[in-house]
Write an enzyme that holds these catalytic residues in place. Structure first.
Site, PDB file in Angstrom:
ATOM      1  N   GLU A   1       0.830  -1.208   0.000  1.00  0.00           N
ATOM      2  CA  GLU A   1       0.000   0.000   0.000  1.00  0.00           C
ATOM      3  C   GLU A   1       0.859   1.251   0.000  1.00  0.00           C
ATOM      4  O   GLU A   1       0.633   2.186  -0.789  1.00  0.00           O
ATOM      5  CB  GLU A   1      -0.923  -0.003   1.225  1.00  0.00           C
ATOM      6  CG  GLU A   1      -1.855   1.186   1.295  1.00  0.00           C
ATOM      7  CD  GLU A   1      -2.780   1.217   0.097  1.00  0.00           C
ATOM      8  OE1 GLU A   1      -2.570   2.097  -0.776  1.00  0.00           O
ATOM      9  OE2 GLU A   1      -3.682   0.386   0.023  1.00  0.00           O
TER      10      GLU A   1
ATOM     11  N   ASP B   1       1.071   3.919  -3.177  1.00  0.00           N
ATOM     12  CA  ASP B   1       0.631   5.306  -3.007  1.00  0.00           C
ATOM     13  C   ASP B   1       1.717   6.295  -3.417  1.00  0.00           C
ATOM     14  O   ASP B   1       1.472   7.254  -4.153  1.00  0.00           O
ATOM     15  CB  ASP B   1       0.238   5.556  -1.546  1.00  0.00           C
ATOM     16  CG  ASP B   1      -1.000   4.786  -1.126  1.00  0.00           C
ATOM     17  OD1 ASP B   1      -1.724   4.298  -2.006  1.00  0.00           O
ATOM     18  OD2 ASP B   1      -1.236   4.679   0.096  1.00  0.00           O
TER      19      ASP B   1
ATOM     20  N   SER C   1      -7.401   1.952  -3.829  1.00  0.00           N
ATOM     21  CA  SER C   1      -6.295   2.626  -3.145  1.00  0.00           C
ATOM     22  C   SER C   1      -5.317   3.237  -4.138  1.00  0.00           C
ATOM     23  O   SER C   1      -4.576   4.160  -3.790  1.00  0.00           O
ATOM     24  CB  SER C   1      -5.559   1.664  -2.220  1.00  0.00           C
ATOM     25  OG  SER C   1      -4.956   0.639  -2.961  1.00  0.00           O
TER      26      SER C   1
END
Length: 529
Positions: free
Chosen positions: A245, A249, A453
């Site tokens: 994650e 990002d 995400s």
């Protein structure tokens, strides 16, 4: 104060906590163990609606919309008199951090703390400090303190990403290719802007970032880690875990806005940690153009006090000129709730976050020509974009005319409705299907990752480039994005997605509860703004 002397307590509205789902046992907690908590204070004045579209300075915000000096002094003196240690106090952020023993905090806030063992949805065992029922606060603070967070430290959110199985990948894209496909404005790279990224675990290695950006042929952004409530940059060795994650990002936002500065806020995965990270980012100097959030949980899995405190942190961000992008969820219209009804993910369901849904994309990466783009839905267990109607937040005025379905919290799996309409989710979209996902580098391993995400940092990067070009913060973006758009109409600056469903909801012309207004045409969006 004498530990045996009774404290005059009053109930704290909205603090009721149910048992942890999947709990298997409880054990006593050491009464002398140290516990920290965040107290959220009331504003000294409510923000007018126009404050969210006409940003104010940090100084003016603190003076007018922060906590009053009298309230801050009352809370800190009361906590000190009751034997707790005040770790930090901020009038602008309306927060007081306190610590004490488990016995002390249980007594001051009228609860019993213990240690719970539970199994999560993946049947993994975890332990956490637990409480159930409501909290109380000292009577002197009634109406002054609006939330007490962190006493129960169960995981509050999950990372909304999915690593693609190699054999399932039909195509994949670099962020730069997606920037061309979505026509990000030429001549912009985010220079002069800051993008904040919220992380509740994992970490990054600078050497991986350097290698990734070098491979794309770009000079990457400056990336800085900031710890909140004891959180820190802790890269591990599991690319399928939280590191996936974090790296996704940073790499998506950094590749699409390489001229920006990226600040990554690491906090514990608790209600207090999540709220404190967003609040810290919103009030940072310099003020970020965007905050990207790729973690979330069904809005029903939050206490009312935590959900409200978080939403008010998003209000702070908007008033200060920050656009908060939030992933809408990866489990379709159910949001993994398991009760046969439709649910939306929070914080994306807040009307003060730009909720980011997901698509499946087939495009020629060399030319940017799109062959097809549909709602992301890979069926049971395969992931699908979140979206639906909030049961917690009323429909905002800017969404009144776009055709949000009736039935906040009352839409079942068949699509029937039995309640008033609430805030519709998502607002915007971009590719999220891991089968047509993002090529990234995590812990030295090349992966293809999808999930909503990835959409949050993509939109955060676009916001940074729009702000760079216009020279003014975007803040709460929705009033401008939805401006004068009617049901069935395509919003200026968007390419409409009209094929597919996410379970209970089906894509239609104009806004829908699968992909919102659609995917960006960045150049047209800049012209529209």
């Amino acid at each position: 104060m004498d530990a045996n002397q009774p404290i005059d307590l009053v109930p704290l509205p909205g603090s009721e906590r149910p048992e942890t789902p999947g709990v298997t046992s409880h054990a006593a907690i050491d009464p002398a163990s140290t516990v920290e908590a965040t107290l959220v204070l009331r504003r000294q004045a409510d923000l007018p609606d126009d404050a969210l579209t006409t940003p104010v300075s940090r100084a003016d915000f603190a003076e007018t919309y922060g906590a009053s000096t009298a309230d801050l002094d009352l809370v800190t003196s009361t906590m000190t008199q009751l034997g707790l240690t005040v770790l930090d106090a901020s009038a602008a952020e309306r927060r007081v951090r306190v610590s004490g023993t488990a016995a002390q905090l249980g007594r001051v806030f009228g609860t019993d703390l213990d240690q719970a063992t539970a199994r999560d949805a993946a049947d993994r065992e975890f332990t956490h400090r637990s409480r159930t029922g409501g909290l109380s606060i000292p009577a002197a603070l009634d109406g002054v303190v609006t939330a007490v967070l962190g006493l129960d430290d169960r995981p509050q959110a999950r990372a909304l990403f999915r690593v693609a199985r190699p054999r399932a990948v039909s195509t994949s894209y670099t962020p730069l290719e997606l920037g061309a496909i979505y026509r990000f404005p030429a001549g912009t790279d985010g220079s002069g802007q800051t993008i904040a990224i919220i992380e509740l675990g994992g970490g990054y290695e600078q050497k991986d970032l350097d290698s990734y950006f070098s491979g794309l042929g770009v000079t990457g952004p400056t990336v800085t880690a900031v710890g909140v409530d004891g959180g820190s940059n802790q890269p591990g060795s599991d690319p399928n875990g939280a590191d996936g994650e974090v790296m996704l990002d940073i790499e998506v936002a950094g590749a699409l806005a390489p001229g920006s500065d990226i600040v990554v806020y690491f906090a514990p995965n608790t209600d207090a940690g999540f709220v404190d990270a967003v609040t810290t980012a919103a009030h940072a100097d310099p003020t970020p153009a965007a905050i990207s959030i790729s973690w979330g949980q069904s809005e029903d899995a939050w206490t009312a006090q935590a959900r409200t405190a978080f939403d008010q942190a998003l209000v702070d961000a908007a008033a200060l000129g920050v656009t908060v992008t939030a992933a809408a969820g990866d489990d379709g219209s159910s949001d993994r709730a398991g009760d046969g009804k439709a649910h939306v993910d929070f914080p994306a369901s807040s009307p003060h976050a730009l909720a980011c849904g997901g698509t499946r994309l087939s495009a020629d990466a060399s030319t940017g020509v799109v062959q097809s783009e549909t709602v992301w839905n890979n069926g049971s267990g395969g992931g699908a974009t979140g979206g639906g109607v909030s049961a917690a937040f009323a429909q905002p005025s800017w969404q009144k005319n776009v055709g949000v379905p009736v039935g906040a919290g009352g839409v079942d799996a068949g699509g029937s409705a039995n309640g008033p309409s609430g805030r519709g989710v998502p607002d915007v979209s971009a590719v999220a299907d891991p089968q047509t996902g993002y090529r990234v580098l995590v812990d030295g391993k090349e992966l293809v990752i999808g999930g909503t995400s990835a959409v949050a940092p993509l939109w955060a990067a676009l916001v940074a480039r729009l702000v760079q070009s216009t020279g003014k913060p975007l803040g709460l973006a929705q009033p401008a994005l939805y401006d004068s758009v009617k049901k069935g109409q395509v919003a200026p600056g968007f390419r409409d997605i009209t094929t597919g469903d996410n379970g209970a909801f089906t894509a239609t012309a104009g806004w829908d509860a699968c992909t919102g207004l659609g995917v960006p045409d960045g150049t047209a969006l800049l012209a529209a703004l």
